[in-house]
Design a protein around this motif. Structure first.
Motif, PDB file in Angstrom:
ATOM      1  N   LYS A   1       0.817  -1.373  -0.119  1.00  0.00           N
ATOM      2  CA  LYS A   1       0.243   0.028   0.211  1.00  0.00           C
ATOM      3  C   LYS A   1       0.660   1.204  -0.031  1.00  0.00           C
ATOM      4  N   VAL A   2       1.971   1.230   0.523  1.00  0.00           N
ATOM      5  CA  VAL A   2       2.530   2.595   1.076  1.00  0.00           C
ATOM      6  C   VAL A   2       4.080   2.601  -0.442  1.00  0.00           C
ATOM      7  N   VAL A   3       3.734   1.451  -1.504  1.00  0.00           N
ATOM      8  CA  VAL A   3       4.857   1.480  -2.420  1.00  0.00           C
ATOM      9  C   VAL A   3       3.436   2.128  -3.231  1.00  0.00           C
ATOM     10  N   LEU A   4       2.508   1.288  -3.461  1.00  0.00           N
ATOM     11  CA  LEU A   4       2.073   2.283  -4.542  1.00  0.00           C
ATOM     12  C   LEU A   4       1.520   3.447  -4.142  1.00  0.00           C
ATOM     13  N   TRP A   5       1.164   3.736  -2.723  1.00  0.00           N
ATOM     14  CA  TRP A   5       0.400   5.040  -2.904  1.00  0.00           C
ATOM     15  C   TRP A   5       1.476   6.436  -3.090  1.00  0.00           C
ATOM     16  N   MET A   6       2.460   5.937  -2.576  1.00  0.00           N
ATOM     17  CA  MET A   6       3.993   6.873  -2.501  1.00  0.00           C
ATOM     18  C   MET A   6       4.563   6.986  -4.671  1.00  0.00           C
ATOM     19  N   SER A   7       4.274   5.771  -4.780  1.00  0.00           N
ATOM     20  CA  SER A   7       4.293   5.243  -6.308  1.00  0.00           C
ATOM     21  C   SER A   7       3.304   6.539  -6.952  1.00  0.00           C
ATOM     22  N   ALA A   8       2.845   6.612  -6.665  1.00  0.00           N
ATOM     23  CA  ALA A   8       1.324   7.316  -7.590  1.00  0.00           C
ATOM     24  C   ALA A   8       1.201   8.517  -6.622  1.00  0.00           C
ATOM     25  N   VAL A   9       1.873   9.214  -5.508  1.00  0.00           N
ATOM     26  CA  VAL A   9       1.730  10.584  -5.403  1.00  0.00           C
ATOM     27  C   VAL A   9       3.051  11.739  -6.837  1.00  0.00           C
ATOM     28  N   LEU A  10       4.539  10.468  -6.163  1.00  0.00           N
ATOM     29  CA  LEU A  10       5.228  10.724  -6.969  1.00  0.00           C
ATOM     30  C   LEU A  10       5.407  11.144  -8.502  1.00  0.00           C
ATOM     31  N   VAL A  11       4.358  10.166  -9.196  1.00  0.00           N
ATOM     32  CA  VAL A  11       4.711  10.128 -10.709  1.00  0.00           C
ATOM     33  C   VAL A  11       3.431  11.576 -10.908  1.00  0.00           C
ATOM     34  N   VAL A  12       2.474  11.300  -9.877  1.00  0.00           N
ATOM     35  CA  VAL A  12       0.854  12.952 -10.360  1.00  0.00           C
ATOM     36  C   VAL A  12       1.864  13.924 -10.300  1.00  0.00           C
TER      37      VAL A  12
ATOM     38  N   ALA B   1       4.494  14.533 -22.351  1.00  0.00           N
ATOM     39  CA  ALA B   1       5.989  14.077 -22.388  1.00  0.00           C
ATOM     40  C   ALA B   1       6.424  14.730 -21.133  1.00  0.00           C
ATOM     41  N   SER B   2       5.366  15.386 -20.107  1.00  0.00           N
ATOM     42  CA  SER B   2       5.716  15.703 -18.707  1.00  0.00           C
ATOM     43  C   SER B   2       5.144  14.527 -17.965  1.00  0.00           C
ATOM     44  N   TYR B   3       4.513  13.463 -18.389  1.00  0.00           N
ATOM     45  CA  TYR B   3       3.787  11.785 -17.928  1.00  0.00           C
ATOM     46  C   TYR B   3       5.650  11.459 -18.097  1.00  0.00           C
ATOM     47  N   PHE B   4       6.005  10.924 -18.921  1.00  0.00           N
ATOM     48  CA  PHE B   4       7.380  11.066 -19.199  1.00  0.00           C
ATOM     49  C   PHE B   4       8.606  10.797 -18.388  1.00  0.00           C
TER      50      PHE B   4
ATOM     51  N   THR C   1       4.828  14.667 -13.165  1.00  0.00           N
ATOM     52  CA  THR C   1       4.213  14.773 -14.372  1.00  0.00           C
ATOM     53  C   THR C   1       3.451  16.838 -14.109  1.00  0.00           C
ATOM     54  N   LEU C   2       2.747  16.573 -12.919  1.00  0.00           N
ATOM     55  CA  LEU C   2       2.385  18.593 -12.670  1.00  0.00           C
ATOM     56  C   LEU C   2       3.552  19.217 -12.859  1.00  0.00           C
ATOM     57  N   LEU C   3       4.840  19.363 -12.007  1.00  0.00           N
ATOM     58  CA  LEU C   3       5.461  19.629 -11.423  1.00  0.00           C
ATOM     59  C   LEU C   3       6.444  19.997 -13.106  1.00  0.00           C
ATOM     60  N   ILE C   4       6.351  19.112 -13.704  1.00  0.00           N
ATOM     61  CA  ILE C   4       7.429  19.217 -15.355  1.00  0.00           C
ATOM     62  C   ILE C   4       6.522  19.926 -16.258  1.00  0.00           C
ATOM     63  N   PHE C   5       4.851  20.419 -15.896  1.00  0.00           N
ATOM     64  CA  PHE C   5       4.507  20.593 -16.801  1.00  0.00           C
ATOM     65  C   PHE C   5       4.213  22.144 -16.755  1.00  0.00           C
TER      66      PHE C   5
ATOM     67  N   GLN D   1      15.033  20.991 -13.131  1.00  0.00           N
ATOM     68  CA  GLN D   1      16.283  20.468 -12.750  1.00  0.00           C
ATOM     69  C   GLN D   1      16.195  19.836 -11.747  1.00  0.00           C
ATOM     70  N   LEU D   2      15.895  20.585 -10.881  1.00  0.00           N
ATOM     71  CA  LEU D   2      15.505  19.797  -9.383  1.00  0.00           C
ATOM     72  C   LEU D   2      14.483  19.376  -8.712  1.00  0.00           C
ATOM     73  N   VAL D   3      13.714  19.364  -9.543  1.00  0.00           N
ATOM     74  CA  VAL D   3      12.706  18.314  -9.247  1.00  0.00           C
ATOM     75  C   VAL D   3      13.363  16.843 -10.052  1.00  0.00           C
ATOM     76  N   THR D   4      13.608  16.963 -10.784  1.00  0.00           N
ATOM     77  CA  THR D   4      14.637  15.582 -11.870  1.00  0.00           C
ATOM     78  C   THR D   4      15.299  15.538 -10.622  1.00  0.00           C
ATOM     79  N   MET D   5      16.212  15.846 -10.256  1.00  0.00           N
ATOM     80  CA  MET D   5      17.055  15.532  -9.202  1.00  0.00           C
ATOM     81  C   MET D   5      16.788  15.484  -7.531  1.00  0.00           C
ATOM     82  N   ALA D   6      15.249  15.351  -7.032  1.00  0.00           N
ATOM     83  CA  ALA D   6      15.179  15.064  -6.214  1.00  0.00           C
ATOM     84  C   ALA D   6      13.838  13.416  -6.238  1.00  0.00           C
ATOM     85  N   LEU D   7      13.127  13.355  -7.372  1.00  0.00           N
ATOM     86  CA  LEU D   7      13.002  11.955  -7.913  1.00  0.00           C
ATOM     87  C   LEU D   7      14.020  11.242  -8.046  1.00  0.00           C
ATOM     88  N   MET D   8      15.354  11.401  -8.842  1.00  0.00           N
ATOM     89  CA  MET D   8      16.246  10.374  -8.796  1.00  0.00           C
ATOM     90  C   MET D   8      16.835  10.202  -6.938  1.00  0.00           C
TER      91      MET D   8
END
Length: 452
Positions: free
Chosen positions: A234-245, A273-276, A248-252, A299-306
Protein backbone atom coordinates in the motif's frame (compact mmCIF):
# COMPACT_ATOMS: atom_id res chain seq x y z
CA UNK A 1 24.20 -29.04 10.45
CA UNK A 2 25.87 -26.69 7.99
CA UNK A 3 26.91 -27.88 4.56
CA UNK A 4 30.39 -27.55 3.08
CA UNK A 5 29.22 -24.39 1.30
CA UNK A 6 28.06 -22.96 4.59
CA UNK A 7 31.40 -23.80 6.24
CA UNK A 8 33.23 -22.04 3.43
CA UNK A 9 30.90 -19.09 3.87
CA UNK A 10 32.08 -18.69 7.47
CA UNK A 11 35.70 -19.73 6.85
CA UNK A 12 36.36 -16.82 4.50
CA UNK A 13 34.48 -14.52 6.89
CA UNK A 14 32.23 -12.99 4.26
CA UNK A 15 28.65 -12.17 5.06
CA UNK A 16 25.77 -11.97 2.55
CA UNK A 17 26.00 -8.20 2.00
CA UNK A 18 29.72 -8.51 1.27
CA UNK A 19 29.05 -11.44 -1.05
CA UNK A 20 26.44 -9.32 -2.81
CA UNK A 21 28.95 -6.49 -3.34
CA UNK A 22 31.68 -8.91 -4.44
CA UNK A 23 29.36 -10.41 -7.03
CA UNK A 24 28.75 -6.98 -8.53
CA UNK A 25 32.48 -6.29 -8.66
CA UNK A 26 33.21 -9.57 -10.42
CA UNK A 27 30.45 -8.94 -12.95
CA UNK A 28 31.78 -5.42 -13.60
CA UNK A 29 35.29 -6.84 -14.10
CA UNK A 30 33.99 -9.43 -16.59
CA UNK A 31 31.99 -6.79 -18.45
CA UNK A 32 35.00 -4.48 -18.62
CA UNK A 33 37.14 -7.22 -20.19
CA UNK A 34 34.46 -8.14 -22.74
CA UNK A 35 33.83 -4.52 -23.75
CA UNK A 36 37.56 -4.00 -24.29
CA UNK A 37 37.69 -6.76 -26.90
CA UNK A 38 38.08 -5.48 -30.48
CA UNK A 39 34.99 -7.48 -31.50
CA UNK A 40 32.89 -5.35 -29.16
CA UNK A 41 33.48 -2.04 -30.96
CA UNK A 42 32.49 -1.00 -34.46
CA UNK A 43 35.92 0.35 -35.42
CA UNK A 44 37.60 -2.82 -34.04
CA UNK A 45 39.74 -0.67 -31.74
CA UNK A 46 39.15 -1.60 -28.14
CA UNK A 47 37.84 0.92 -25.65
CA UNK A 48 40.23 2.34 -23.11
CA UNK A 49 40.15 0.62 -19.75
CA UNK A 50 38.50 3.63 -18.08
CA UNK A 51 35.75 3.90 -20.71
CA UNK A 52 35.08 0.14 -20.65
CA UNK A 53 34.98 0.18 -16.85
CA UNK A 54 32.54 3.09 -16.86
CA UNK A 55 30.23 1.43 -19.42
CA UNK A 56 30.32 -1.94 -17.64
CA UNK A 57 29.64 -0.34 -14.25
CA UNK A 58 26.78 1.68 -15.68
CA UNK A 59 25.24 -1.47 -17.21
CA UNK A 60 25.70 -3.74 -14.18
CA UNK A 61 24.39 -1.05 -11.84
CA UNK A 62 21.51 -0.41 -14.30
CA UNK A 63 22.32 3.28 -14.47
CA UNK A 64 22.50 4.31 -18.13
CA UNK A 65 25.17 7.00 -18.00
CA UNK A 66 27.42 6.54 -21.03
CA UNK A 67 30.69 8.10 -22.15
CA UNK A 68 30.36 6.73 -25.70
CA UNK A 69 27.31 6.44 -27.92
CA UNK A 70 25.94 2.90 -27.59
CA UNK A 71 24.65 2.54 -31.15
CA UNK A 72 27.64 3.84 -33.07
CA UNK A 73 30.40 2.59 -30.77
CA UNK A 74 29.40 -1.01 -30.12
CA UNK A 75 28.88 -3.91 -32.49
CA UNK A 76 26.03 -6.37 -32.06
CA UNK A 77 28.35 -8.38 -29.81
CA UNK A 78 29.10 -5.33 -27.66
CA UNK A 79 25.42 -4.42 -27.41
CA UNK A 80 24.50 -7.98 -26.40
CA UNK A 81 27.21 -7.87 -23.71
CA UNK A 82 25.60 -4.68 -22.39
CA UNK A 83 22.16 -6.31 -22.47
CA UNK A 84 23.40 -9.31 -20.50
CA UNK A 85 25.08 -7.06 -17.94
CA UNK A 86 21.86 -5.06 -17.60
CA UNK A 87 19.69 -8.14 -17.17
CA UNK A 88 21.96 -9.86 -14.67
CA UNK A 89 22.80 -6.64 -12.83
CA UNK A 90 19.19 -5.53 -12.59
CA UNK A 91 17.61 -8.88 -11.87
CA UNK A 92 20.17 -11.61 -11.31
CA UNK A 93 21.84 -10.24 -8.22
CA UNK A 94 18.55 -9.46 -6.61
CA UNK A 95 17.75 -13.13 -7.15
CA UNK A 96 21.26 -14.04 -6.02
CA UNK A 97 20.66 -12.14 -2.80
CA UNK A 98 17.56 -14.24 -2.20
CA UNK A 99 19.42 -17.44 -2.93
CA UNK A 100 22.59 -16.65 -0.91
CA UNK A 101 21.53 -18.90 1.95
CA UNK A 102 20.27 -21.59 -0.42
CA UNK A 103 23.44 -21.64 -2.50
CA UNK A 104 25.77 -21.82 0.48
CA UNK A 105 23.71 -23.88 2.98
CA UNK A 106 21.02 -26.51 3.08
CA UNK A 107 20.15 -25.54 6.65
CA UNK A 108 20.40 -21.78 7.03
CA UNK A 109 21.04 -19.88 10.23
CA UNK A 110 18.56 -17.56 11.91
CA UNK A 111 20.50 -14.50 10.69
CA UNK A 112 20.35 -15.73 7.10
CA UNK A 113 16.64 -16.50 7.43
CA UNK A 114 16.17 -13.02 8.83
CA UNK A 115 18.10 -11.53 5.89
CA UNK A 116 15.98 -13.30 3.29
CA UNK A 117 12.77 -12.46 5.16
CA UNK A 118 13.76 -8.79 5.42
CA UNK A 119 14.90 -8.49 1.81
CA UNK A 120 11.71 -10.00 0.35
CA UNK A 121 9.23 -9.12 3.10
CA UNK A 122 8.31 -12.79 3.36
CA UNK A 123 6.67 -14.46 6.35
CA UNK A 124 8.67 -17.67 6.11
CA UNK A 125 11.54 -19.39 4.37
CA UNK A 126 9.25 -21.65 2.34
CA UNK A 127 7.98 -18.86 0.11
CA UNK A 128 11.38 -17.79 -1.22
CA UNK A 129 11.77 -20.28 -4.07
CA UNK A 130 8.21 -19.62 -5.22
CA UNK A 131 8.89 -15.90 -5.11
CA UNK A 132 12.00 -16.17 -7.27
CA UNK A 133 10.18 -18.33 -9.81
CA UNK A 134 7.47 -15.69 -9.97
CA UNK A 135 10.08 -12.94 -10.45
CA UNK A 136 11.73 -14.74 -13.35
CA UNK A 137 8.41 -15.56 -15.05
CA UNK A 138 7.06 -12.05 -14.55
CA UNK A 139 10.26 -10.55 -15.98
CA UNK A 140 10.15 -12.72 -19.09
CA UNK A 141 6.47 -11.97 -19.72
CA UNK A 142 6.91 -8.20 -19.34
CA UNK A 143 9.99 -8.04 -21.56
CA UNK A 144 8.43 -10.24 -24.26
CA UNK A 145 5.26 -8.14 -24.35
CA UNK A 146 7.34 -4.96 -24.54
CA UNK A 147 9.44 -6.44 -27.35
CA UNK A 148 6.36 -7.37 -29.37
CA UNK A 149 4.68 -3.98 -28.97
CA UNK A 150 7.79 -1.95 -29.81
CA UNK A 151 8.92 -4.39 -32.51
CA UNK A 152 5.63 -4.10 -34.39
CA UNK A 153 5.43 -0.35 -33.82
CA UNK A 154 8.95 0.26 -35.15
CA UNK A 155 8.56 -2.16 -38.06
CA UNK A 156 8.02 0.52 -40.71
CA UNK A 157 10.81 2.70 -39.35
CA UNK A 158 13.58 0.14 -38.92
CA UNK A 159 12.27 -2.83 -40.88
CA UNK A 160 11.86 -6.40 -39.66
CA UNK A 161 13.53 -8.15 -37.81
CA UNK A 162 15.69 -5.18 -36.76
CA UNK A 163 12.68 -3.52 -35.18
CA UNK A 164 12.21 -6.49 -32.84
CA UNK A 165 15.85 -6.32 -31.80
CA UNK A 166 15.33 -2.64 -31.00
CA UNK A 167 12.19 -3.60 -29.13
CA UNK A 168 14.05 -6.28 -27.16
CA UNK A 169 16.96 -4.00 -26.26
CA UNK A 170 14.78 -1.16 -25.04
CA UNK A 171 12.32 -3.47 -23.24
CA UNK A 172 15.12 -5.09 -21.23
CA UNK A 173 16.68 -1.69 -20.61
CA UNK A 174 13.36 -0.21 -19.48
CA UNK A 175 12.20 -3.11 -17.29
CA UNK A 176 15.57 -3.16 -15.52
CA UNK A 177 15.45 0.64 -15.17
CA UNK A 178 18.78 0.91 -17.03
CA UNK A 179 18.07 3.67 -19.55
CA UNK A 180 20.50 2.43 -22.21
CA UNK A 181 19.31 3.10 -25.75
CA UNK A 182 20.55 2.45 -29.28
CA UNK A 183 18.93 5.41 -31.00
CA UNK A 184 22.28 7.11 -31.69
CA UNK A 185 23.89 10.48 -30.97
CA UNK A 186 22.97 10.37 -27.27
CA UNK A 187 19.43 11.26 -28.37
CA UNK A 188 17.55 8.71 -26.24
CA UNK A 189 13.79 9.00 -26.97
CA UNK A 190 13.68 12.66 -28.03
CA UNK A 191 12.46 11.65 -31.51
CA UNK A 192 9.39 10.03 -29.90
CA UNK A 193 8.32 12.83 -27.58
CA UNK A 194 4.82 12.79 -29.13
CA UNK A 195 4.57 9.01 -29.66
CA UNK A 196 2.12 7.56 -27.10
CA UNK A 197 2.96 3.91 -27.85
CA UNK A 198 6.69 4.35 -27.19
CA UNK A 199 6.10 6.61 -24.18
CA UNK A 200 3.47 4.44 -22.51
CA UNK A 201 5.21 1.13 -23.24
CA UNK A 202 8.54 2.26 -21.81
CA UNK A 203 7.03 3.93 -18.73
CA UNK A 204 4.87 0.87 -18.04
CA UNK A 205 7.89 -1.41 -18.21
CA UNK A 206 10.04 0.73 -15.95
CA UNK A 207 7.22 1.14 -13.42
CA UNK A 208 6.59 -2.61 -13.33
CA UNK A 209 10.29 -3.33 -12.91
CA UNK A 210 10.96 -0.51 -10.48
CA UNK A 211 7.94 -0.82 -8.22
CA UNK A 212 9.37 -3.96 -6.61
CA UNK A 213 8.60 -7.63 -7.18
CA UNK A 214 7.29 -7.91 -3.63
CA UNK A 215 4.49 -5.52 -4.54
CA UNK A 216 3.64 -7.25 -7.82
CA UNK A 217 3.58 -10.67 -6.14
CA UNK A 218 1.37 -9.33 -3.35
CA UNK A 219 -1.12 -7.94 -5.88
CA UNK A 220 -1.27 -11.26 -7.74
CA UNK A 221 -1.66 -13.12 -4.44
CA UNK A 222 -4.56 -10.87 -3.46
CA UNK A 223 -6.34 -11.63 -6.73
CA UNK A 224 -6.01 -15.36 -6.06
CA UNK A 225 -6.79 -15.51 -2.35
CA UNK A 226 -8.60 -12.20 -1.76
CA UNK A 227 -6.24 -11.46 1.12
CA UNK A 228 -5.69 -7.81 1.96
CA UNK A 229 -2.64 -6.06 0.57
CA UNK A 230 0.29 -5.69 2.94
CA UNK A 231 1.18 -2.29 4.35
CA UNK A 232 4.39 -2.38 2.31
CA UNK A 233 2.44 -2.74 -0.93
CA UNK A 234 0.00 0.00 0.00
CA UNK A 235 2.80 2.43 0.89
CA UNK A 236 4.74 1.70 -2.32
CA UNK A 237 1.65 2.08 -4.54
CA UNK A 238 0.48 5.20 -2.75
CA UNK A 239 3.88 6.91 -2.70
CA UNK A 240 4.60 5.93 -6.31
CA UNK A 241 1.29 7.42 -7.43
CA UNK A 242 1.97 10.62 -5.49
CA UNK A 243 5.45 10.98 -6.99
CA UNK A 244 4.30 10.25 -10.55
CA UNK A 245 1.39 12.69 -10.38
CA UNK A 246 3.33 15.43 -8.61
CA UNK A 247 6.34 14.98 -10.90
CA UNK A 248 4.15 15.15 -14.00
CA UNK A 249 2.30 18.25 -12.83
CA UNK A 250 5.45 20.08 -11.76
CA UNK A 251 7.22 19.39 -15.07
CA UNK A 252 4.07 20.42 -16.96
CA UNK A 253 3.81 23.73 -15.09
CA UNK A 254 7.53 24.54 -15.08
CA UNK A 255 8.06 23.71 -18.75
CA UNK A 256 4.70 24.84 -20.17
CA UNK A 257 6.08 28.00 -21.75
CA UNK A 258 9.60 26.73 -22.45
CA UNK A 259 9.99 26.56 -26.28
CA UNK A 260 13.12 24.41 -25.93
CA UNK A 261 11.13 21.58 -24.30
CA UNK A 262 7.32 21.35 -24.42
CA UNK A 263 6.42 24.98 -25.15
CA UNK A 264 5.70 24.35 -28.85
CA UNK A 265 3.90 21.01 -28.40
CA UNK A 266 0.14 20.51 -28.45
CA UNK A 267 -1.63 20.33 -25.10
CA UNK A 268 -1.89 16.53 -25.23
CA UNK A 269 1.76 16.15 -26.22
CA UNK A 270 2.79 18.53 -23.42
CA UNK A 271 1.01 16.26 -20.96
CA UNK A 272 2.51 13.10 -22.49
CA UNK A 273 6.05 14.52 -22.39
CA UNK A 274 5.55 15.75 -18.82
CA UNK A 275 4.29 12.33 -17.75
CA UNK A 276 7.28 10.60 -19.37
CA UNK A 277 9.71 12.94 -17.67
CA UNK A 278 7.83 12.68 -14.38
CA UNK A 279 8.28 8.89 -14.43
CA UNK A 280 11.75 8.21 -15.87
CA UNK A 281 13.85 9.83 -13.10
CA UNK A 282 12.71 6.91 -10.85
CA UNK A 283 15.04 5.48 -12.19
CA UNK A 284 15.16 4.64 -15.90
CA UNK A 285 17.34 7.28 -17.55
CA UNK A 286 15.50 7.61 -20.84
CA UNK A 287 14.52 11.12 -21.85
CA UNK A 288 12.12 12.43 -24.47
CA UNK A 289 13.13 16.03 -23.68
CA UNK A 290 16.64 17.44 -23.87
CA UNK A 291 17.47 17.61 -20.17
CA UNK A 292 19.97 20.43 -20.69
CA UNK A 293 17.08 22.62 -21.92
CA UNK A 294 14.98 22.08 -18.80
CA UNK A 295 14.41 25.04 -16.52
CA UNK A 296 16.38 25.06 -13.28
CA UNK A 297 13.18 24.28 -11.38
CA UNK A 298 12.57 21.17 -13.49
CA UNK A 299 16.17 20.09 -12.98
CA UNK A 300 15.68 20.33 -9.21
CA UNK A 301 12.45 18.31 -9.40
CA UNK A 302 14.27 15.70 -11.48
CA UNK A 303 17.14 15.52 -8.98
CA UNK A 304 14.68 15.01 -6.10
CA UNK A 305 12.95 12.16 -7.96
CA UNK A 306 16.32 10.57 -8.78
CA UNK A 307 17.31 10.65 -5.11
CA UNK A 308 14.07 8.99 -3.96
CA UNK A 309 14.04 6.27 -6.62
CA UNK A 310 11.66 3.32 -6.82
CA UNK A 311 10.48 0.37 -4.76
CA UNK A 312 12.47 -2.06 -2.64
CA UNK A 313 13.23 -5.45 -4.16
CA UNK A 314 12.95 -4.25 -7.75
CA UNK A 315 15.31 -2.92 -10.39
CA UNK A 316 15.19 0.76 -9.39
CA UNK A 317 17.74 2.67 -7.33
CA UNK A 318 17.63 5.63 -4.96
CA UNK A 319 16.84 5.53 -1.25
CA UNK A 320 13.49 3.87 -2.15
CA UNK A 321 9.94 5.19 -1.79
CA UNK A 322 9.32 3.26 1.45
CA UNK A 323 12.34 4.90 3.07
CA UNK A 324 11.06 8.30 1.96
CA UNK A 325 7.56 7.52 3.25
CA UNK A 326 8.87 6.50 6.67
CA UNK A 327 10.86 9.73 6.86
CA UNK A 328 7.78 11.81 6.07
CA UNK A 329 5.63 10.03 8.63
CA UNK A 330 8.40 10.23 11.24
CA UNK A 331 8.65 13.99 10.77
CA UNK A 332 4.86 14.26 10.93
CA UNK A 333 4.82 12.24 14.16
CA UNK A 334 7.44 14.57 15.61
CA UNK A 335 5.40 17.63 14.64
CA UNK A 336 2.30 16.10 16.23
CA UNK A 337 4.25 15.31 19.39
CA UNK A 338 3.87 11.53 19.03
CA UNK A 339 6.50 9.05 20.15
CA UNK A 340 5.55 6.39 17.61
CA UNK A 341 5.38 6.42 13.82
CA UNK A 342 2.07 5.14 12.46
CA UNK A 343 1.03 4.53 8.86
CA UNK A 344 -2.58 3.57 8.07
CA UNK A 345 -3.25 2.57 11.66
CA UNK A 346 -0.14 0.41 11.81
CA UNK A 347 2.83 1.15 14.10
CA UNK A 348 6.22 1.16 12.37
CA UNK A 349 8.95 -0.56 14.44
CA UNK A 350 11.60 1.77 15.79
CA UNK A 351 14.43 -0.15 14.10
CA UNK A 352 12.86 0.51 10.68
CA UNK A 353 12.67 4.24 11.40
CA UNK A 354 16.31 4.15 12.51
CA UNK A 355 17.25 2.25 9.35
CA UNK A 356 15.42 4.76 7.14
CA UNK A 357 17.25 7.69 8.71
CA UNK A 358 20.58 5.84 8.49
CA UNK A 359 20.17 5.07 4.77
CA UNK A 360 19.12 8.65 4.02
CA UNK A 361 21.98 10.14 6.03
CA UNK A 362 24.47 7.85 4.29
CA UNK A 363 23.02 8.86 0.92
CA UNK A 364 23.10 12.61 1.60
CA UNK A 365 26.69 12.45 2.84
CA UNK A 366 27.75 10.32 -0.13
CA UNK A 367 26.15 12.64 -2.67
CA UNK A 368 27.63 15.71 -0.98
CA UNK A 369 31.11 14.17 -0.96
CA UNK A 370 31.02 13.32 -4.66
CA UNK A 371 29.63 16.73 -5.64
CA UNK A 372 32.64 18.21 -3.85
CA UNK A 373 35.08 15.81 -5.55
CA UNK A 374 33.67 16.36 -9.04
CA UNK A 375 33.71 20.12 -8.50
CA UNK A 376 37.48 19.68 -8.15
CA UNK A 377 38.04 17.29 -11.08
CA UNK A 378 35.58 18.87 -13.54
CA UNK A 379 36.90 22.42 -13.56
CA UNK A 380 34.59 24.85 -15.34
CA UNK A 381 31.46 22.69 -15.03
CA UNK A 382 28.43 24.41 -13.52
CA UNK A 383 27.36 23.23 -10.06
CA UNK A 384 23.90 22.18 -11.24
CA UNK A 385 25.50 20.03 -13.98
CA UNK A 386 27.74 18.34 -11.40
CA UNK A 387 24.94 17.83 -8.87
CA UNK A 388 22.66 16.43 -11.57
CA UNK A 389 25.36 14.00 -12.71
CA UNK A 390 26.12 12.87 -9.17
CA UNK A 391 22.48 12.28 -8.24
CA UNK A 392 21.92 10.44 -11.51
CA UNK A 393 24.85 8.14 -10.77
CA UNK A 394 23.88 7.59 -7.12
CA UNK A 395 20.24 6.90 -7.98
CA UNK A 396 21.32 4.62 -10.88
CA UNK A 397 19.19 6.75 -13.19
CA UNK A 398 21.34 7.59 -16.21
CA UNK A 399 20.00 11.05 -17.02
CA UNK A 400 22.54 13.77 -17.77
CA UNK A 401 22.65 17.43 -18.67
CA UNK A 402 25.41 16.56 -21.14
CA UNK A 403 28.41 16.41 -18.84
CA UNK A 404 29.04 12.63 -19.01
CA UNK A 405 30.83 12.42 -22.41
CA UNK A 406 33.12 15.30 -21.39
CA UNK A 407 34.15 13.89 -18.02
CA UNK A 408 37.83 13.77 -17.17
CA UNK A 409 39.47 10.41 -16.48
CA UNK A 410 39.27 11.16 -12.77
CA UNK A 411 35.60 12.10 -13.12
CA UNK A 412 34.82 8.82 -14.89
CA UNK A 413 36.48 6.83 -12.12
CA UNK A 414 34.64 8.79 -9.44
CA UNK A 415 31.26 8.27 -11.08
CA UNK A 416 31.99 4.57 -11.61
CA UNK A 417 32.64 4.26 -7.88
CA UNK A 418 29.48 6.22 -7.10
CA UNK A 419 27.31 4.10 -9.41
CA UNK A 420 28.55 1.00 -7.61
CA UNK A 421 28.02 2.53 -4.18
CA UNK A 422 24.60 3.85 -5.16
CA UNK A 423 23.53 0.40 -6.30
CA UNK A 424 25.09 -1.65 -3.52
CA UNK A 425 25.44 0.80 -0.63
CA UNK A 426 21.85 1.31 0.61
CA UNK A 427 21.11 -2.42 0.29
CA UNK A 428 24.29 -3.36 2.13
CA UNK A 429 23.58 -0.87 4.92
CA UNK A 430 20.01 -2.15 5.31
CA UNK A 431 21.18 -5.76 5.47
CA UNK A 432 24.09 -4.95 7.77
CA UNK A 433 21.78 -3.14 10.18
CA UNK A 434 19.38 -6.08 10.10
CA UNK A 435 22.25 -8.24 11.38
CA UNK A 436 23.84 -5.84 13.83
CA UNK A 437 20.96 -4.21 15.69
CA UNK A 438 20.69 -6.21 18.90
CA UNK A 439 19.11 -5.47 22.22
CA UNK A 440 21.48 -5.45 25.17
CA UNK A 441 20.95 -5.57 28.90
CA UNK A 442 23.76 -3.05 29.44
CA UNK A 443 22.81 0.56 28.76
CA UNK A 444 24.85 3.72 29.28
CA UNK A 445 23.53 6.60 31.40
CA UNK A 446 21.28 8.99 29.50
CA UNK A 447 22.15 12.66 29.05
CA UNK A 448 20.43 15.13 26.76
CA UNK A 449 22.07 17.59 24.37
CA UNK A 450 20.45 20.70 22.93
CA UNK A 451 19.49 20.55 19.24
CA UNK A 452 17.54 22.79 16.89
Amino acid sequence: MATRGGKLFHRIKINPPQFFALGFLLLIALGTILLMLPIATADRHHLSFIDALFEATSAVCVTGLVVVDTQTTFTLFGQIVLLCLIQVGGLGFMTLTVFIALLLRRNISFEERHLVKESLNQDSYQGIVTMVRFVLLFTIICEVIGTIILGIHWGDEFGYPKSFYYGLFHSISAFNNAGFDIMGDFSSMTAYVDDPIVNLTLTSLLLLGGIGFIVVADIFQKRKTRKRLTLHTKVVLWMSAVLVVSGTLLIFLLEYGNPATIGNLSWNDKLLASYFHGVVPRTAGFNSLNTADLTLGSQLVTMALMFIGGGTGGTAGGIKVTTFAILLFAVWALIKGKQEVNIRNRRIPGDLVFRAFSITTYSVLLVSLFVFLLAITEKGAALNYIAFEVLSAFGTVGMSLGLTPDLSESGKILLSILMFMGRVGPITIAFALAFRIRKTAVRNPEERIIIG
